[in-house]
Motif scaffolding. Structure first.
Motif, PDB file in Angstrom:
ATOM      1  N   ILE A 274       5.522 135.278  18.612  1.00  0.00           N
ATOM      2  CA  ILE A 274       6.777 134.921  19.263  1.00  0.00           C
ATOM      3  C   ILE A 274       7.553 133.879  18.456  1.00  0.00           C
ATOM      4  O   ILE A 274       8.791 133.910  18.393  1.00  0.00           O
ATOM      5  N   HIS A 275       6.827 132.981  17.802  1.00  0.00           N
ATOM      6  CA  HIS A 275       7.485 131.964  16.982  1.00  0.00           C
ATOM      7  C   HIS A 275       8.069 132.586  15.719  1.00  0.00           C
ATOM      8  O   HIS A 275       9.176 132.228  15.286  1.00  0.00           O
ATOM      9  N   VAL A 276       7.346 133.513  15.115  1.00  0.00           N
ATOM     10  CA  VAL A 276       7.845 134.215  13.928  1.00  0.00           C
ATOM     11  C   VAL A 276       9.071 135.040  14.288  1.00  0.00           C
ATOM     12  O   VAL A 276      10.060 135.070  13.539  1.00  0.00           O
ATOM     13  N   ALA A 277       9.018 135.717  15.438  1.00  0.00           N
ATOM     14  CA  ALA A 277      10.148 136.548  15.858  1.00  0.00           C
ATOM     15  C   ALA A 277      11.412 135.704  16.037  1.00  0.00           C
ATOM     16  O   ALA A 277      12.510 136.112  15.633  1.00  0.00           O
ATOM     17  N   GLU A 278      11.265 134.523  16.642  1.00  0.00           N
ATOM     18  CA  GLU A 278      12.439 133.668  16.829  1.00  0.00           C
ATOM     19  C   GLU A 278      12.969 133.169  15.491  1.00  0.00           C
ATOM     20  O   GLU A 278      14.190 133.137  15.267  1.00  0.00           O
ATOM     21  N   ALA A 279      12.072 132.793  14.590  1.00  0.00           N
ATOM     22  CA  ALA A 279      12.498 132.333  13.270  1.00  0.00           C
ATOM     23  C   ALA A 279      13.249 133.431  12.523  1.00  0.00           C
ATOM     24  O   ALA A 279      14.263 133.173  11.860  1.00  0.00           O
ATOM     25  N   LEU A 280      12.765 134.656  12.620  1.00  0.00           N
ATOM     26  CA  LEU A 280      13.427 135.779  11.952  1.00  0.00           C
ATOM     27  C   LEU A 280      14.809 136.043  12.541  1.00  0.00           C
ATOM     28  O   LEU A 280      15.734 136.458  11.825  1.00  0.00           O
ATOM     29  N   SER A 281      14.963 135.797  13.843  1.00  0.00           N
ATOM     30  CA  SER A 281      16.260 136.056  14.481  1.00  0.00           C
ATOM     31  C   SER A 281      17.345 135.110  13.968  1.00  0.00           C
ATOM     32  O   SER A 281      18.531 135.411  14.107  1.00  0.00           O
ATOM     33  N   TYR A 282      16.937 134.010  13.368  1.00  0.00           N
ATOM     34  CA  TYR A 282      17.907 133.045  12.860  1.00  0.00           C
ATOM     35  C   TYR A 282      18.296 133.298  11.404  1.00  0.00           C
ATOM     36  O   TYR A 282      19.184 132.617  10.881  1.00  0.00           O
ATOM     37  N   ARG A 283      17.600 134.223  10.734  1.00  0.00           N
ATOM     38  CA  ARG A 283      17.948 134.495   9.345  1.00  0.00           C
ATOM     39  C   ARG A 283      19.318 135.136   9.262  1.00  0.00           C
ATOM     40  O   ARG A 283      19.812 135.754  10.202  1.00  0.00           O
TER      41      ARG A 283
END
Length: 289
Positions: A274-283
Protein backbone atom coordinates in the motif's frame (compact mmCIF):
# COMPACT_ATOMS: atom_id res chain seq x y z
CA UNK A 1 1.37 21.09 -7.69
CA UNK A 2 -0.61 21.57 -10.88
CA UNK A 3 -3.96 23.32 -10.78
CA UNK A 4 -6.01 26.29 -11.98
CA UNK A 5 -5.56 29.81 -10.61
CA UNK A 6 -7.05 30.31 -7.15
CA UNK A 7 -6.92 26.63 -6.19
CA UNK A 8 -4.70 27.37 -3.16
CA UNK A 9 -1.32 26.14 -4.42
CA UNK A 10 0.63 29.10 -3.01
CA UNK A 11 -1.25 28.88 0.30
CA UNK A 12 -0.40 25.19 0.64
CA UNK A 13 3.27 25.89 -0.03
CA UNK A 14 3.43 28.71 2.51
CA UNK A 15 1.92 26.42 5.17
CA UNK A 16 4.54 23.70 4.70
CA UNK A 17 7.20 25.17 7.06
CA UNK A 18 4.59 25.17 9.82
CA UNK A 19 4.34 21.37 9.86
CA UNK A 20 8.07 20.68 9.60
CA UNK A 21 9.96 19.79 12.78
CA UNK A 22 12.03 22.58 14.36
CA UNK A 23 15.70 22.87 13.48
CA UNK A 24 18.03 20.84 15.66
CA UNK A 25 21.30 22.37 16.88
CA UNK A 26 23.34 21.21 13.88
CA UNK A 27 20.76 22.37 11.35
CA UNK A 28 20.38 25.74 13.06
CA UNK A 29 24.13 26.27 12.87
CA UNK A 30 24.22 25.37 9.15
CA UNK A 31 21.34 27.74 8.34
CA UNK A 32 22.86 30.56 10.37
CA UNK A 33 26.25 30.14 8.68
CA UNK A 34 24.68 30.51 5.24
CA UNK A 35 22.77 33.59 6.37
CA UNK A 36 25.95 35.03 7.86
CA UNK A 37 27.80 34.67 4.56
CA UNK A 38 24.85 36.24 2.74
CA UNK A 39 24.70 39.11 5.23
CA UNK A 40 21.11 38.35 6.26
CA UNK A 41 21.71 37.04 9.79
CA UNK A 42 19.72 39.18 12.20
CA UNK A 43 21.57 40.35 15.30
CA UNK A 44 24.28 37.72 14.94
CA UNK A 45 22.03 35.12 16.61
CA UNK A 46 21.38 31.55 15.53
CA UNK A 47 18.09 31.22 13.67
CA UNK A 48 15.62 28.63 14.93
CA UNK A 49 13.06 28.78 12.11
CA UNK A 50 13.24 26.85 8.87
CA UNK A 51 13.82 29.11 5.86
CA UNK A 52 11.09 29.70 3.30
CA UNK A 53 12.26 31.33 0.08
CA UNK A 54 9.96 32.22 -2.80
CA UNK A 55 11.92 34.00 -5.58
CA UNK A 56 10.05 35.69 -8.43
CA UNK A 57 10.05 33.90 -11.77
CA UNK A 58 12.17 36.70 -13.24
CA UNK A 59 15.12 35.65 -11.01
CA UNK A 60 18.41 35.08 -12.80
CA UNK A 61 20.60 32.00 -12.56
CA UNK A 62 23.00 33.86 -10.25
CA UNK A 63 20.12 34.88 -7.98
CA UNK A 64 18.96 31.30 -7.72
CA UNK A 65 22.26 29.42 -7.40
CA UNK A 66 24.65 32.12 -6.19
CA UNK A 67 27.27 34.35 -7.72
CA UNK A 68 28.31 37.96 -7.97
CA UNK A 69 31.69 39.69 -7.90
CA UNK A 70 32.01 38.71 -4.25
CA UNK A 71 30.37 35.32 -4.43
CA UNK A 72 27.30 35.03 -2.23
CA UNK A 73 24.80 32.20 -1.79
CA UNK A 74 21.68 32.22 -3.94
CA UNK A 75 18.09 31.36 -3.12
CA UNK A 76 18.69 27.59 -3.21
CA UNK A 77 21.31 27.95 -0.46
CA UNK A 78 19.35 30.52 1.54
CA UNK A 79 16.59 27.88 1.66
CA UNK A 80 19.01 25.26 3.05
CA UNK A 81 17.19 22.96 5.54
CA UNK A 82 13.95 24.68 4.56
CA UNK A 83 11.62 25.21 1.62
CA UNK A 84 12.35 26.71 -1.79
CA UNK A 85 9.03 27.61 -3.45
CA UNK A 86 8.94 28.28 -7.18
CA UNK A 87 5.54 29.65 -8.18
CA UNK A 88 4.58 29.75 -11.86
CA UNK A 89 7.31 27.20 -12.59
CA UNK A 90 7.22 27.33 -16.44
CA UNK A 91 7.68 31.12 -16.35
CA UNK A 92 11.23 30.73 -15.01
CA UNK A 93 13.95 30.65 -17.67
CA UNK A 94 14.68 27.08 -18.74
CA UNK A 95 18.42 27.48 -18.16
CA UNK A 96 17.67 28.90 -14.70
CA UNK A 97 15.55 25.88 -13.79
CA UNK A 98 18.07 23.40 -15.17
CA UNK A 99 20.76 24.98 -12.99
CA UNK A 100 18.87 23.48 -10.02
CA UNK A 101 19.34 19.89 -11.19
CA UNK A 102 22.76 19.43 -9.58
CA UNK A 103 21.84 21.07 -6.23
CA UNK A 104 18.69 18.95 -5.96
CA UNK A 105 20.69 15.78 -6.59
CA UNK A 106 23.78 16.54 -4.49
CA UNK A 107 22.45 18.84 -1.76
CA UNK A 108 25.19 21.37 -2.56
CA UNK A 109 25.77 24.01 -5.23
CA UNK A 110 29.18 24.90 -6.66
CA UNK A 111 29.70 28.42 -7.97
CA UNK A 112 32.73 28.83 -10.24
CA UNK A 113 34.02 32.32 -11.06
CA UNK A 114 37.33 33.59 -12.36
CA UNK A 115 38.35 34.76 -8.89
CA UNK A 116 36.65 32.11 -6.76
CA UNK A 117 35.27 28.58 -6.64
CA UNK A 118 32.83 28.19 -3.76
CA UNK A 119 30.54 25.37 -2.66
CA UNK A 120 27.44 26.22 -0.62
CA UNK A 121 25.01 23.79 1.08
CA UNK A 122 21.66 23.44 -0.69
CA UNK A 123 19.67 20.70 1.02
CA UNK A 124 16.17 22.00 0.32
CA UNK A 125 12.63 20.83 -0.10
CA UNK A 126 11.68 22.13 -3.52
CA UNK A 127 8.00 22.96 -3.90
CA UNK A 128 6.79 24.14 -7.29
CA UNK A 129 3.39 25.26 -8.54
CA UNK A 130 2.09 25.76 -12.04
CA UNK A 131 -1.09 26.14 -14.02
CA UNK A 132 -1.97 23.25 -16.34
CA UNK A 133 -1.71 25.59 -19.34
CA UNK A 134 -1.09 29.27 -20.05
CA UNK A 135 -4.75 30.25 -19.61
CA UNK A 136 -4.92 28.03 -16.49
CA UNK A 137 -8.29 26.44 -17.16
CA UNK A 138 -7.48 23.32 -19.14
CA UNK A 139 -10.05 21.14 -17.36
CA UNK A 140 -12.92 23.64 -17.60
CA UNK A 141 -14.60 23.62 -21.04
CA UNK A 142 -16.28 26.94 -20.29
CA UNK A 143 -13.01 28.78 -19.59
CA UNK A 144 -10.30 26.87 -21.51
CA UNK A 145 -8.86 28.59 -24.57
CA UNK A 146 -9.46 27.38 -28.13
CA UNK A 147 -5.90 26.00 -28.38
CA UNK A 148 -6.45 23.26 -25.80
CA UNK A 149 -4.91 20.71 -25.45
CA UNK A 150 -1.93 21.95 -27.51
CA UNK A 151 -1.74 24.97 -25.23
CA UNK A 152 -1.10 22.67 -22.26
CA UNK A 153 1.52 20.59 -24.07
CA UNK A 154 3.45 23.69 -25.14
CA UNK A 155 3.26 25.27 -21.69
CA UNK A 156 4.31 22.17 -19.76
CA UNK A 157 7.16 21.50 -22.20
CA UNK A 158 8.90 24.61 -20.85
CA UNK A 159 10.04 22.50 -17.88
CA UNK A 160 12.61 19.84 -18.78
CA UNK A 161 12.00 16.16 -18.13
CA UNK A 162 15.22 15.67 -16.09
CA UNK A 163 14.13 18.39 -13.65
CA UNK A 164 10.63 16.92 -13.33
CA UNK A 165 12.21 13.51 -12.68
CA UNK A 166 13.86 15.00 -9.58
CA UNK A 167 10.49 16.05 -8.13
CA UNK A 168 9.10 13.15 -6.11
CA UNK A 169 5.48 14.22 -5.62
CA UNK A 170 3.30 15.41 -8.50
CA UNK A 171 -0.14 16.43 -7.25
CA UNK A 172 -3.12 17.84 -9.12
CA UNK A 173 -4.90 20.52 -7.11
CA UNK A 174 -8.59 20.81 -7.91
CA UNK A 175 -10.35 24.13 -8.37
CA UNK A 176 -12.10 25.60 -5.33
CA UNK A 177 -15.49 27.18 -5.91
CA UNK A 178 -17.34 29.71 -3.77
CA UNK A 179 -19.74 26.94 -2.76
CA UNK A 180 -16.82 24.88 -1.44
CA UNK A 181 -15.80 27.78 0.79
CA UNK A 182 -19.28 28.11 2.24
CA UNK A 183 -19.60 24.43 3.14
CA UNK A 184 -18.22 23.26 6.48
CA UNK A 185 -15.94 20.32 5.77
CA UNK A 186 -14.00 18.20 8.27
CA UNK A 187 -10.31 19.06 8.39
CA UNK A 188 -7.18 18.12 10.29
CA UNK A 189 -5.42 20.94 12.18
CA UNK A 190 -1.83 21.74 11.28
CA UNK A 191 -0.72 20.88 14.82
CA UNK A 192 -1.88 17.28 14.36
CA UNK A 193 -0.06 16.99 11.05
CA UNK A 194 3.08 18.56 12.56
CA UNK A 195 3.04 16.01 15.40
CA UNK A 196 2.85 13.15 12.91
CA UNK A 197 5.71 14.62 10.86
CA UNK A 198 7.84 15.09 13.98
CA UNK A 199 7.24 11.47 15.04
CA UNK A 200 8.27 10.26 11.57
CA UNK A 201 11.41 12.42 11.66
CA UNK A 202 12.35 11.00 15.07
CA UNK A 203 12.04 7.48 13.66
CA UNK A 204 14.40 8.42 10.85
CA UNK A 205 16.89 10.04 13.22
CA UNK A 206 17.08 6.83 15.25
CA UNK A 207 17.19 4.67 12.12
CA UNK A 208 20.14 6.43 10.53
CA UNK A 209 22.16 7.07 13.69
CA UNK A 210 25.81 6.37 12.95
CA UNK A 211 25.42 6.82 9.18
CA UNK A 212 25.86 9.80 6.86
CA UNK A 213 22.09 9.98 6.30
CA UNK A 214 19.75 12.14 8.33
CA UNK A 215 16.45 11.35 6.64
CA UNK A 216 15.04 8.91 4.11
CA UNK A 217 15.89 11.39 1.36
CA UNK A 218 19.60 10.98 2.20
CA UNK A 219 19.61 7.16 2.16
CA UNK A 220 21.79 5.61 -0.55
CA UNK A 221 23.40 2.29 -1.45
CA UNK A 222 23.40 -0.36 1.29
CA UNK A 223 21.61 1.97 3.72
CA UNK A 224 18.78 2.44 1.22
CA UNK A 225 18.54 -1.32 0.63
CA UNK A 226 18.60 -2.12 4.33
CA UNK A 227 15.87 0.27 5.42
CA UNK A 228 13.72 1.10 2.39
CA UNK A 229 13.25 -2.25 0.62
CA UNK A 230 9.53 -3.20 0.59
CA UNK A 231 8.06 -6.54 1.56
CA UNK A 232 7.47 -9.24 -1.07
CA UNK A 233 4.14 -7.84 -2.26
CA UNK A 234 5.58 -4.34 -2.43
CA UNK A 235 8.61 -5.53 -4.42
CA UNK A 236 6.36 -7.32 -6.90
CA UNK A 237 4.26 -4.18 -7.45
CA UNK A 238 7.34 -1.99 -7.78
CA UNK A 239 8.88 -4.36 -10.36
CA UNK A 240 5.71 -4.25 -12.46
CA UNK A 241 5.44 -0.48 -12.18
CA UNK A 242 9.10 0.09 -13.02
CA UNK A 243 8.57 -1.63 -16.35
CA UNK A 244 5.15 -0.16 -17.12
CA UNK A 245 6.09 3.40 -16.12
CA UNK A 246 9.63 3.21 -17.55
CA UNK A 247 11.14 4.34 -14.27
CA UNK A 248 14.72 5.53 -14.44
CA UNK A 249 17.23 4.36 -11.83
CA UNK A 250 16.75 7.72 -10.11
CA UNK A 251 12.97 7.36 -10.23
CA UNK A 252 13.18 3.84 -8.79
CA UNK A 253 15.24 4.89 -5.76
CA UNK A 254 13.06 7.94 -5.19
CA UNK A 255 9.94 5.76 -5.11
CA UNK A 256 11.64 3.65 -2.43
CA UNK A 257 12.41 6.72 -0.32
CA UNK A 258 8.90 8.13 -0.67
CA UNK A 259 7.35 4.75 0.20
CA UNK A 260 9.56 4.51 3.31
CA UNK A 261 8.45 8.00 4.36
CA UNK A 262 4.78 7.16 3.81
CA UNK A 263 5.25 4.08 5.99
CA UNK A 264 6.93 6.20 8.68
CA UNK A 265 4.03 8.67 8.69
CA UNK A 266 1.65 5.74 9.11
CA UNK A 267 3.75 4.31 11.96
CA UNK A 268 4.56 1.13 10.04
CA UNK A 269 7.86 -0.65 10.64
CA UNK A 270 7.85 -2.27 7.18
CA UNK A 271 7.23 -0.85 3.73
CA UNK A 272 4.19 -2.62 2.31
CA UNK A 273 2.39 -2.79 -1.00
CA UNK A 274 0.00 0.00 0.00
CA UNK A 275 2.90 2.35 0.70
CA UNK A 276 4.56 1.54 -2.63
CA UNK A 277 1.26 2.04 -4.45
CA UNK A 278 0.82 5.51 -2.93
CA UNK A 279 4.40 6.48 -3.75
CA UNK A 280 3.91 5.38 -7.36
CA UNK A 281 0.73 7.44 -7.63
CA UNK A 282 2.78 10.57 -6.99
CA UNK A 283 5.25 9.96 -9.82
CA UNK A 284 5.04 12.21 -12.84
CA UNK A 285 2.16 11.28 -15.15
CA UNK A 286 2.14 11.76 -18.89
CA UNK A 287 0.55 15.06 -20.03
CA UNK A 288 -3.16 14.79 -20.68
CA UNK A 289 -4.27 14.82 -24.31
Amino acid sequence: MVGPPGAGKSLLASCLPGILPPLDAGEALEVSMVQSVAGTLTGGKLTRTRPFRAPHHSASMAALTGGGLRVKPGEVSLAHQGVLFLDELPEFGRAVLDSLRQPLEMGTVSVARANAHVTFPANVQLVAAMNPCRCGHLGDPALACARAPKCAADYQAKVSGPLLDRIDLHVEVAAVSAVDLMLATPSEPSAAVAARVTAARELQTARYAGTDARTNADAEGPVLEAHCTPDEAGRALLAQAAQAMHLSARGYTRVLRVARTIADLAGSQTVGRIHVAEALSYRRQAPRA
